[in-house]
Every structure is written in structure tokens, then in C-alpha cells.
Design a protein around this motif. Structure first.
Motif, PDB file in Angstrom:
ATOM      1  N   ALA A 102       0.838  -1.202   0.000  1.00 45.11           N
ATOM      2  CA  ALA A 102       0.000   0.000   0.000  1.00 45.11           C
ATOM      3  C   ALA A 102       0.875   1.254   0.000  1.00 45.11           C
ATOM      4  N   HIS A 103       2.039   1.160  -0.600  1.00 45.34           N
ATOM      5  CA  HIS A 103       2.989   2.272  -0.630  1.00 45.34           C
ATOM      6  C   HIS A 103       2.334   3.498  -1.270  1.00 45.34           C
ATOM      7  N   PRO A 104       2.530   4.680  -0.691  1.00 44.25           N
ATOM      8  CA  PRO A 104       1.849   5.879  -1.208  1.00 44.25           C
ATOM      9  C   PRO A 104       2.213   6.231  -2.638  1.00 44.25           C
ATOM     10  N   SER A 105       3.335   5.717  -3.153  1.00 44.01           N
ATOM     11  CA  SER A 105       3.712   6.031  -4.531  1.00 44.01           C
ATOM     12  C   SER A 105       2.956   5.193  -5.558  1.00 44.01           C
ATOM     13  N   GLU A 159       1.319   3.555   7.372  1.00 48.93           N
ATOM     14  CA  GLU A 159       0.003   4.168   7.529  1.00 48.93           C
ATOM     15  C   GLU A 159      -1.081   3.097   7.378  1.00 48.93           C
ATOM     16  N   VAL A 160      -1.665   2.717   8.509  1.00 44.32           N
ATOM     17  CA  VAL A 160      -2.688   1.671   8.496  1.00 44.32           C
ATOM     18  C   VAL A 160      -3.870   2.096   7.640  1.00 44.32           C
ATOM     19  N   GLY A 161      -4.213   3.376   7.679  1.00 46.37           N
ATOM     20  CA  GLY A 161      -5.354   3.851   6.902  1.00 46.37           C
ATOM     21  C   GLY A 161      -5.202   3.573   5.422  1.00 46.37           C
ATOM     22  N   GLY A 258     -13.224   5.790  14.389  1.00 49.72           N
ATOM     23  CA  GLY A 258     -12.750   6.097  13.051  1.00 49.72           C
ATOM     24  C   GLY A 258     -13.847   5.835  12.042  1.00 49.72           C
ATOM     25  N   GLU A 259     -13.543   6.121  10.781  1.00 50.84           N
ATOM     26  CA  GLU A 259     -14.582   6.056   9.759  1.00 50.84           C
ATOM     27  C   GLU A 259     -15.127   4.649   9.547  1.00 50.84           C
ATOM     28  N   TYR A 260     -14.274   3.625   9.640  1.00 48.51           N
ATOM     29  CA  TYR A 260     -14.770   2.274   9.383  1.00 48.51           C
ATOM     30  C   TYR A 260     -15.635   1.782  10.544  1.00 48.51           C
TER      31      TYR A 260
END
Length: 379
Positions: A102-105, A159-161, A258-260
Motif C-alpha cells: 500500500a505504498h503511497p507512490s 500508515e494503516v489507513g 474512526g470512519e470504518y
């Protein structure tokens, strides 16, 4: 032992190879080859130590690739002897692997594909079938994603999110081909919940289970969509509902909303109602208020308008809709629904037809056209 059991070891085996010096791309390729060999051979000659077998076989596959690649002679000198340890290591690499995939890139599509391949252990062919794209196209997507994250190291917690968003994307793909992506997302989220105490992970797992419980009632025998209010609740999976509610309660007890968790609370209220008429809409509105405060999402604001219309009447729902962004998907369908219940069927029929033209799927388009036809026939 079935294919799912075998694939469950994929993250741990990749972690072992990475610690032995393999980069992510090479480790993942070697593990995929080992998994395929396991699927072929284990039914006839099951190993006494399955995970140790996978580690040994994947390491041999990696060494074979190193030795055949002259451009990697330096790495070959570092890995000429096969290490003896055949046992399962005490370190759990699964969480880092989730973060890596889940890397942000990475784009969302690439992150999903890489997660299914590296963490889920699916083959490129299975992932391509699930997303209805040619296998070479998916292979290129996965290769680019692996090149992007190869060599990435984490100096701080991931970042778990971001991981949860990737898993939720997998879940929402539902079922196509031979792989049930909804079930796969639940399996992966269960594993994530087992290695982290983040209440949002449990919130997402609860949300998935509660939605999945309604799956048998979502379509009729002809494959047409059945709205929530019209679903046969006897078809809902009560064991999944009970499990989802219990997991949600555990998550909420941490008092870190949280949202979930908020979405799961809304789903739980729907699941708890014996009929659509018994739904606790005022409490659902309160949860949407919480969710809107957390996310500020225009989609949440739109869904809240529907809940307000149920709790306080269609006119109140239309007033809430006035604060929503008309460009949000399903805005026009929501407008049609509230307009119909406000007593203007002719206008609602036109809105349903308009919404059908912008529908995101054939099933949704068919449903909206049937709503328009129903109202037009009653004129």
C-alpha cells in the motif's frame, strides 16, 4: 489442504527471503513459483512442515534465478550456499508487507493488484480474471508496482489507513472470475486484525462481515439488484452478522472512533432491524453525523440525506440533499428516490431515467430504468 491455506503463508515466506538478501520483486517471484509447485505436488506428497517446505523451495527458486542472471553476479557471491534454517522464523513480516503493498507512490489499482499477489498469494492470471483485464496487462501492472516498491524500507510505522483503503477497494470489487474478492478481502483483513490492535482494522473487518452477510439477498434469481428495503432478510447470514457486531463492539470499546467503525455501526443498525420499517433511522442519522465529522466526504453527506429522509420525512431529506454536491455518483438517483416519496412521481420518473444514463453498472442501470418504468406506468 486447499489453495487458500497454501497462499496464507505467502507473506511470511517473502519476509524470510527478504531478510536473506532478496529484494522484494525477486522474493515475490520466487514465492509465487514455490506456491505453484506446492499446488501441483502437495495433493500427492504433502510435506510434514508446509511452511518450511515453502521457504526452502522459494529460496532455491531465488538462487536459480540469481545464478542464471549474469547481471546479478555480485548477489550470487553473497548467496551461493543455501542456509540451513528450514524452520518458521519468529518474526512476522506480514504487517510490513501490507504497508509495502500500500505504498503511497502506488496508484490504488496497482496497490490492490500487488496486495492480492504478494499478501494474498494469487497468481497474475487469477487477478487478471478478477478484474476482467488481459493477463499481460495485469502482469505489466504488477511488475511496475514491484519495481516501485523494491528497496523501500520503513523508518517509521506504516500508515494503516492506506492499507485499509486498499483492502476496502478489494472488498468492493465483489466477485468475478474464479476468485471471490470480497471473501479474499475478508481473509486478508482477518489476518491484519490478528497482528495489529488498531480498532479501525476491526472496524473494517466488522463492516465487511456485515455487508457480506446481506450478499445472498442483494440480487434476485434473474441477477437483478434488490434494494435493501426489499431484501428477504431470511437470506441474511446471521452468523456473520453476530460476528461482525461482536468485533465492532470490541473496536468501539477502545474509544478511538474512526470512519470504518462508524460505517460498521450504521451497517449493524440495518442488520439488527427485523424489517425495513423497524430500522432505527434516527440513530443512523446520528452515526452519519459522526462519520461526516470524521471524513467530510461528499458521499457520506449524500447517504446522510437519505437517512434524514427516512428519519424525518422526504421533505427534510430533500432539504439535506440541497447541501450535497450534484456531481457525486448516485446524486440523481437519491434525488429521484426522495422526490418519489415526497409525492411527485412524474418528476421522480424523469430523475430515475436521468440517473440510469449515468449508472456505473448494467445492474444499477437496469434497476433505475425499472423504477422509472414503474412510475410511468402508474400515471
Amino acid at each position: 489442504m486447499d489453495d487458500t491455506d497454501i497462499r496464507a503463508w505467502s507473506p511470511a515466506v517473502i519476509g524470510v527471503l527478504r531478510r536473506r538478501g532478496a529484494d522484494f520483486a525477486a522474493a515475490e517471484d520466487a514465492v509465487q513459483e514455490a506456491l505453484l509447485e506446492a499446488v501441483r505436488t502437495w495433493p500427492h506428497t504433502p510435506p510434514t512442515d508446509p511452511q518450511g517446505w515453502l521457504i526452502t523451495t522459494a529460496w532455491r527458486k531465488f538462487l536459480d534465478a540469481v545464478r542464471s542472471d549474469t547481471a546479478r553476479r555480485r548477489r550470487e557471491t553473497q548467496a551461493t550456499a543455501e542456509p540451513e534454517p528450514d524452520t518458521v522464523p519468529g518474526t512476522d513480516d506480514t504487517l510490513e508487507l501490507y504497508f509495502l503493498c500500500a505504498h503511497p507512490s502506488l496508484s490504488p489499482a496497482s496497490a490492490v493488484a500487488l496486495t492480492l499477489r504478494a499478501v494474498g498469494g494469487l497468481t497474475t492470471r487469477q487477478i487478471a480474471q478478477a478484474y476482467l483485464v488481459p493477463e499481460p496487462t495485469m502482469a505489466q501492472r504488477i511488475s511496475r508496482a514491484k519495481r516501485t516498491v523494491t528497496g523501500a524500507r520503513f523508518t517509521r510505522p506504516g500508515e494503516v489507513g492506506t492499507v485499509l483503503r486498499v483492502l476496502y477497494l478489494v472488498f468492493n470489487e465483489g466477485y468475478t472470475g474464479e476468485v471471490d474478492l470480497a471473501a479474499e478481502a475478508i481473509r486478508l483483513t482477518r489476518r491484519l486484525a490478528g497482528i495489529t490492535d488498531d480498532p479501525e482494522v476491526r472496524g473494517l473487518l466488522a463492516l465487511m462481515l456485515l455487508h457480506h452477510a446481506r450478499r445472498p439477498a442483494r440480487t434476485d434469481p434473474r441477477g437483478r439488484l434488490v434494494p435493501l428495503a426489499e431484501q428477504n432478510r431470511n437470506l441474511w447470514d446471521t452468523s456473520l452478522i453476530s460476528e461482525g457486531v461482536a468485533i465492532l463492539q470490541h473496536a468501539l470499546a477502545a474509544d478511538r472512533l474512526g470512519e470504518y467503525q462508524a460505517q460498521a455501526a450504521i451497517a449493524a443498525l440495518h442488520a439488527d432491524a427485523p424489517s425495513a420499517a423497524d430500522t432505527d433511522w434516527p440513530q443512523i442519522v446520528e452515526w452519519y453525523d459522526e462519520l461526516l465529522e470524521i471524513t467530510g466526504s461528499p458521499v457520506v453527506r449524500l447517504n446522510r440525506a437519505v437517512a434524514v429522509g427516512q428519519a424525518r420525512g422526504p421533505q427534510a431529506g430533500l432539504a439535506a440533499l440541497a447541501d450535497c454536491d450534484p456531481s457525486v455518483p448516485r446524486y440523481t438517483a437519491t434525488h429521484a428516490y426522495l422526490t418519489e416519496h415526497a409525492g411527485n412521481p412524474a418528476r421522480a420518473a424523469d430523475l430515475y431515467a436521468e440517473a440510469a444514463r449515468a449508472a456505473g453498472s448494467l445492474a444499477e442501470r437496469d434497476h433505475l430504468l425499472r423504477q422509472a418504468a414503474r412510475l410511468n406506468s402508474a400515471r
